[in-house]
Design a protein around this motif. Structure first.
Motif, PDB file in Angstrom:
ATOM      1  N   LYS A   1       0.764  -1.259   0.143  1.00 41.86           N
ATOM      2  CA  LYS A   1      -0.035   0.005  -0.187  1.00 41.86           C
ATOM      3  C   LYS A   1       0.943   1.149   0.064  1.00 41.86           C
ATOM      4  O   LYS A   1       0.489   2.466  -0.364  1.00 41.86           O
ATOM      5  CB  LYS A   1      -0.969   0.066   1.174  1.00 41.86           C
ATOM      6  N   ASN A   2       2.015   1.210   0.459  1.00 48.38           N
ATOM      7  CA  ASN A   2       2.926   2.250   0.587  1.00 48.38           C
ATOM      8  C   ASN A   2       4.116   2.288  -0.182  1.00 48.38           C
ATOM      9  O   ASN A   2       4.935   3.154   0.145  1.00 48.38           O
ATOM     10  CB  ASN A   2       3.327   2.476   2.282  1.00 48.38           C
ATOM     11  N   LYS A   3       4.416   1.411  -0.944  1.00 51.29           N
ATOM     12  CA  LYS A   3       5.508   1.271  -1.993  1.00 51.29           C
ATOM     13  C   LYS A   3       5.068   0.903  -3.223  1.00 51.29           C
ATOM     14  O   LYS A   3       3.994   0.337  -3.437  1.00 51.29           O
ATOM     15  CB  LYS A   3       6.309   0.026  -1.166  1.00 51.29           C
ATOM     16  N   ASN A   4       5.948   0.990  -4.416  1.00 50.09           N
ATOM     17  CA  ASN A   4       5.667   0.647  -5.597  1.00 50.09           C
ATOM     18  C   ASN A   4       6.082  -0.653  -5.808  1.00 50.09           C
ATOM     19  O   ASN A   4       7.090  -0.830  -6.779  1.00 50.09           O
ATOM     20  CB  ASN A   4       6.584   1.657  -6.555  1.00 50.09           C
ATOM     21  N   CYS A   5       5.293  -1.441  -5.338  1.00 52.69           N
ATOM     22  CA  CYS A   5       5.855  -2.797  -5.277  1.00 52.69           C
ATOM     23  C   CYS A   5       4.576  -3.984  -5.500  1.00 52.69           C
ATOM     24  O   CYS A   5       3.540  -3.590  -4.624  1.00 52.69           O
ATOM     25  CB  CYS A   5       6.429  -3.239  -3.883  1.00 52.69           C
ATOM     26  N   PHE A   6       4.823  -4.734  -6.482  1.00 59.40           N
ATOM     27  CA  PHE A   6       3.566  -5.667  -6.445  1.00 59.40           C
ATOM     28  C   PHE A   6       3.945  -7.202  -7.146  1.00 59.40           C
ATOM     29  O   PHE A   6       5.021  -7.197  -7.766  1.00 59.40           O
ATOM     30  CB  PHE A   6       2.260  -5.297  -7.451  1.00 59.40           C
ATOM     31  N   SER A   7       3.410  -8.218  -6.740  1.00 61.66           N
ATOM     32  CA  SER A   7       3.840  -9.515  -7.426  1.00 61.66           C
ATOM     33  C   SER A   7       2.818 -10.337  -7.540  1.00 61.66           C
ATOM     34  O   SER A   7       1.790 -10.287  -6.904  1.00 61.66           O
ATOM     35  CB  SER A   7       4.954  -9.979  -6.245  1.00 61.66           C
ATOM     36  N   VAL A   8       2.945 -11.648  -8.190  1.00 60.03           N
ATOM     37  CA  VAL A   8       2.251 -12.569  -8.476  1.00 60.03           C
ATOM     38  C   VAL A   8       2.822 -13.880  -8.353  1.00 60.03           C
ATOM     39  O   VAL A   8       4.088 -14.260  -8.616  1.00 60.03           O
ATOM     40  CB  VAL A   8       1.523 -12.573  -9.957  1.00 60.03           C
ATOM     41  N   GLN A   9       1.952 -14.910  -7.853  1.00 59.13           N
ATOM     42  CA  GLN A   9       2.560 -16.250  -7.889  1.00 59.13           C
ATOM     43  C   GLN A   9       2.159 -17.130  -8.843  1.00 59.13           C
ATOM     44  O   GLN A   9       2.117 -18.448  -8.799  1.00 59.13           O
ATOM     45  CB  GLN A   9       1.494 -16.804  -6.584  1.00 59.13           C
ATOM     46  N   TYR A  10       1.989 -16.367 -10.186  1.00 61.29           N
ATOM     47  CA  TYR A  10       1.814 -17.280 -11.415  1.00 61.29           C
ATOM     48  C   TYR A  10       2.593 -16.582 -12.533  1.00 61.29           C
ATOM     49  O   TYR A  10       3.398 -15.613 -12.215  1.00 61.29           O
ATOM     50  CB  TYR A  10       0.116 -17.287 -11.832  1.00 61.29           C
ATOM     51  N   HIS A  11       2.535 -17.080 -13.735  1.00 60.24           N
ATOM     52  CA  HIS A  11       3.245 -16.590 -15.036  1.00 60.24           C
ATOM     53  C   HIS A  11       2.485 -15.833 -15.986  1.00 60.24           C
ATOM     54  O   HIS A  11       1.952 -16.325 -16.837  1.00 60.24           O
ATOM     55  CB  HIS A  11       3.969 -17.853 -15.596  1.00 60.24           C
ATOM     56  N   PRO A  12       2.256 -14.582 -15.794  1.00 60.94           N
ATOM     57  CA  PRO A  12       1.741 -13.864 -16.853  1.00 60.94           C
ATOM     58  C   PRO A  12       2.394 -13.675 -18.211  1.00 60.94           C
ATOM     59  O   PRO A  12       1.752 -13.386 -19.145  1.00 60.94           O
ATOM     60  CB  PRO A  12       1.655 -12.316 -16.166  1.00 60.94           C
ATOM     61  N   GLU A  13       3.480 -14.103 -18.216  1.00 58.83           N
ATOM     62  CA  GLU A  13       4.266 -14.231 -19.649  1.00 58.83           C
ATOM     63  C   GLU A  13       3.687 -15.527 -20.268  1.00 58.83           C
ATOM     64  O   GLU A  13       3.900 -15.907 -21.469  1.00 58.83           O
ATOM     65  CB  GLU A  13       5.707 -14.511 -19.491  1.00 58.83           C
ATOM     66  N   ALA A  14       3.191 -16.602 -19.438  1.00 60.17           N
ATOM     67  CA  ALA A  14       2.716 -17.905 -19.907  1.00 60.17           C
ATOM     68  C   ALA A  14       3.556 -18.777 -20.491  1.00 60.17           C
ATOM     69  O   ALA A  14       4.772 -19.021 -19.830  1.00 60.17           O
ATOM     70  CB  ALA A  14       1.456 -17.623 -20.984  1.00 60.17           C
ATOM     71  N   SER A  15       3.666 -19.126 -21.687  1.00 64.63           N
ATOM     72  CA  SER A  15       4.606 -19.893 -22.500  1.00 64.63           C
ATOM     73  C   SER A  15       5.020 -21.153 -21.631  1.00 64.63           C
ATOM     74  O   SER A  15       6.111 -21.185 -20.940  1.00 64.63           O
ATOM     75  CB  SER A  15       5.948 -18.948 -22.653  1.00 64.63           C
ATOM     76  N   PRO A  16       4.242 -22.031 -21.721  1.00 66.13           N
ATOM     77  CA  PRO A  16       2.815 -22.137 -22.211  1.00 66.13           C
ATOM     78  C   PRO A  16       1.784 -21.792 -21.354  1.00 66.13           C
ATOM     79  O   PRO A  16       1.897 -21.589 -20.164  1.00 66.13           O
ATOM     80  CB  PRO A  16       2.515 -23.674 -22.424  1.00 66.13           C
ATOM     81  N   GLY A  17       0.695 -21.292 -21.906  1.00 68.41           N
ATOM     82  CA  GLY A  17      -0.558 -21.060 -21.398  1.00 68.41           C
ATOM     83  C   GLY A  17      -1.271 -19.760 -22.263  1.00 68.41           C
ATOM     84  O   GLY A  17      -0.721 -19.094 -22.698  1.00 68.41           O
ATOM     85  N   PRO A  18      -2.471 -19.331 -21.242  1.00 68.66           N
ATOM     86  CA  PRO A  18      -3.240 -18.155 -21.668  1.00 68.66           C
ATOM     87  C   PRO A  18      -2.541 -16.952 -21.495  1.00 68.66           C
ATOM     88  O   PRO A  18      -1.783 -16.835 -20.694  1.00 68.66           O
ATOM     89  CB  PRO A  18      -4.593 -18.437 -21.065  1.00 68.66           C
ATOM     90  N   HIS A  19      -2.910 -15.772 -22.175  1.00 70.85           N
ATOM     91  CA  HIS A  19      -2.580 -14.755 -21.888  1.00 70.85           C
ATOM     92  C   HIS A  19      -3.204 -13.467 -21.044  1.00 70.85           C
ATOM     93  O   HIS A  19      -3.149 -12.251 -21.254  1.00 70.85           O
ATOM     94  CB  HIS A  19      -2.270 -13.978 -23.312  1.00 70.85           C
ATOM     95  N   ASP A  20      -4.486 -14.415 -20.312  1.00 69.56           N
ATOM     96  CA  ASP A  20      -5.274 -13.437 -19.528  1.00 69.56           C
ATOM     97  C   ASP A  20      -4.394 -12.429 -18.595  1.00 69.56           C
ATOM     98  O   ASP A  20      -4.922 -11.189 -18.231  1.00 69.56           O
ATOM     99  CB  ASP A  20      -6.037 -14.283 -18.494  1.00 69.56           C
ATOM    100  N   SER A  21      -3.324 -12.729 -18.102  1.00 67.48           N
ATOM    101  CA  SER A  21      -2.637 -11.800 -17.193  1.00 67.48           C
ATOM    102  C   SER A  21      -1.466 -11.007 -17.736  1.00 67.48           C
ATOM    103  O   SER A  21      -0.605 -10.645 -17.092  1.00 67.48           O
ATOM    104  CB  SER A  21      -1.868 -12.973 -16.176  1.00 67.48           C
ATOM    105  N   SER A  22      -1.232 -10.997 -18.972  1.00 70.89           N
ATOM    106  CA  SER A  22      -0.082 -10.357 -19.601  1.00 70.89           C
ATOM    107  C   SER A  22      -0.144  -8.861 -19.318  1.00 70.89           C
ATOM    108  O   SER A  22       0.748  -8.223 -19.224  1.00 70.89           O
ATOM    109  CB  SER A  22      -0.060 -10.364 -21.318  1.00 70.89           C
ATOM    110  N   TYR A  23      -1.374  -7.970 -18.780  1.00 65.75           N
ATOM    111  CA  TYR A  23      -1.554  -7.001 -18.526  1.00 65.75           C
ATOM    112  C   TYR A  23      -0.611  -6.565 -17.421  1.00 65.75           C
ATOM    113  O   TYR A  23      -0.454  -5.314 -17.167  1.00 65.75           O
ATOM    114  CB  TYR A  23      -3.081  -6.549 -18.064  1.00 65.75           C
ATOM    115  N   LEU A  24      -0.334  -7.518 -16.612  1.00 68.55           N
ATOM    116  CA  LEU A  24       0.686  -7.236 -15.400  1.00 68.55           C
ATOM    117  C   LEU A  24       2.061  -6.640 -15.757  1.00 68.55           C
ATOM    118  O   LEU A  24       2.424  -5.831 -14.956  1.00 68.55           O
ATOM    119  CB  LEU A  24       0.899  -8.567 -14.609  1.00 68.55           C
ATOM    120  N   PHE A  25       2.287  -6.980 -16.869  1.00 66.14           N
ATOM    121  CA  PHE A  25       3.740  -6.211 -17.479  1.00 66.14           C
ATOM    122  C   PHE A  25       3.396  -4.738 -17.762  1.00 66.14           C
ATOM    123  O   PHE A  25       4.165  -3.975 -17.527  1.00 66.14           O
ATOM    124  CB  PHE A  25       4.173  -6.808 -18.622  1.00 66.14           C
ATOM    125  N   ASP A  26       2.140  -4.642 -18.392  1.00 68.74           N
ATOM    126  CA  ASP A  26       1.847  -3.174 -18.731  1.00 68.74           C
ATOM    127  C   ASP A  26       1.718  -2.276 -17.306  1.00 68.74           C
ATOM    128  O   ASP A  26       2.024  -1.087 -17.250  1.00 68.74           O
ATOM    129  CB  ASP A  26       0.652  -3.169 -19.243  1.00 68.74           C
TER     130      ASP A  26
END
Length: 370
Positions: free
Chosen positions: A333-358
């Motif tokens: 909440k107080n820092k410029n920091c976020f993270s996820v426990q999955y693969h937004p780059e997929a490869s292989p897989g769907p691209h639903d989460s590629s927005y995280l790079f944006d």
């Protein structure tokens, strides 16, 4: 001829359970934690994912090798899994842009594989009894000999493996004239992560796992990236120290999988080894911020403690795994920091989460303006 002359092979689990099958023709004995991936495609990307280092992969798809291999379908320059267990291994393949067979690919890298295994029964057994160490043998070793060797293999919990897959020297990806500079800590980084950053006008310097914050900061980056990777995050003291210093300086930072766990540890949130882990390309995740669902590609055997995270005053959960409620994403909440426990780059897989790079790029833009 191969189907009638192949040698018998053994998969022995650490609890003494035995599965029998056949060798695809590569003699040897290999060890690792046995796990399974539910993806129906993308086997070459899976086999070369550094996060799988030290693991024996069970493929739940009935056919492996049927579309061969392609030089571009890799996430690292070599196979990372310790061995493969499958039902049907295809010695022949058909694909317009294939550059060779999976059999030859395995032979070049001496990967031991056991096929003709009842993988449905094996996966069901692992689901009920949890991930555990195992050994594949295709060279005729006795059960007693294999049990003795397997007893010496260390458990995944407490095992530091990032050093085994990280680059030894820094290297660059992207155009030097790009708008944004990213310092990436390689704990087992996938090539497609770097491709996703590069195509978003980033110039990336990839640092070894044992780099220091000061070395990374000397690159004068606009943002930091903490990568995926294998093993237990707890022993990664250097990476945790880097994360703490990034946060203390309020640098923009994005973490994926092992990087996500490192950021949690840097905030005093513990991690734990999961009973089975999540490995596949169809894992459902809910974005707690937008309320939308995402189908994601996942590969992890450790997770962040949800109860501790919910109590932390400076952290909030951004994504939850719908199947079991485990933490799939967080932000500060107080820092410029976020993270996820999955693969937004997929490869292989769907691209639903590629927005995280944006989203990472937008965070960098905000920091630059500030």
């Amino acid at each position: 001829m191969k189907y009638t002359t192949r040698q018998k092979a053994i998969l022995l689990l650490s609890d003494g359970t035995i599965f029998y099958g056949k060798s695809i023709g590569i003699e040897g004995t290999t060890f690792g934690e046995v796990c399974f991936n539910t993806g129906m495609t993308g086997y070459q990307e899976i086999f070369t994912d550094p996060s799988y280092f030290g693991q024996i992969m069970v493929a739940t798809n009935a056919h492996i090798g049927n579309y061969g291999v392609n030089a571009e379908d890799i996430e690292a320059d070599q196979i990372m899994i310790s061995g493969l267990v499958c039902k049907n291994f295809s010695f022949s393949h058909s694909r317009a842009n294939s550059s060779g067979s999976l059999e030859d690919y395995f032979k070049k890298q001496n990967l031991v594989c056991i096929s003709d295994v009842d993988t449905r029964a094996l996966v069901s057994y692992i689901r009920d009894n949890g991930a555990m160490n195992a050994v594949i043998s295709t060279d005729g070793k006795s059960i007693d000999e294999l049990k003795a060797l397997l007893a010496k293999v260390p458990d995944m919990k407490g095992l530091e493996l990032a050093s085994k897959v990280s680059t030894k020297e820094p290297y660059f990806v992207g155009q030097e004239t790009a708008t944004y500079k990213i310092a990436a800590l390689d704990l087992g980084i996938k090539k497609n992560i770097l491709r996703n950053l590069a195509k978003r006008d980033c110039y990336i310097k990839v640092f070894p796992f044992d780099a220091t914050y000061e070395e990374m900061k000397a690159f004068n980056p606009d943002g930091f990236f903490l990568s995926n990777g294998p093993g237990d995050p707890d022993p990664l003291y250097g990476a945790i120290d880097i994360a703490k210093k990034i946060l203390a300086n309020d640098d923009p930072v994005f973490g994926i999988c092992l990087g996500h766990q490192v950021l949690a540890l840097a905030n005093g949130i513990s991690t734990y080894k999961m009973f089975n882990g999540h490995r596949g390309i169809n894992h459902p995740v809910k974005n707690e911020i937008t309320g939308k669902g995402e189908i994601t590609s996942q590969n992890h055997g450790f997770a962040v403690n949800r109860e501790e995270l919910e109590k932390h005053p400076d952290l909030e959960i951004t994504h939850l795994h719908i199947n079991d409620g485990t933490v799939a994403g967080m932000r500060m909440k107080n820092k410029n920091c976020f993270s996820v426990q999955y693969h937004p780059e997929a490869s292989p897989g769907p691209h639903d989460s590629s927005y995280l790079f944006d989203q990472f790029i937008e965070n960098i833009k905000k920091a630059v303006k500030a």
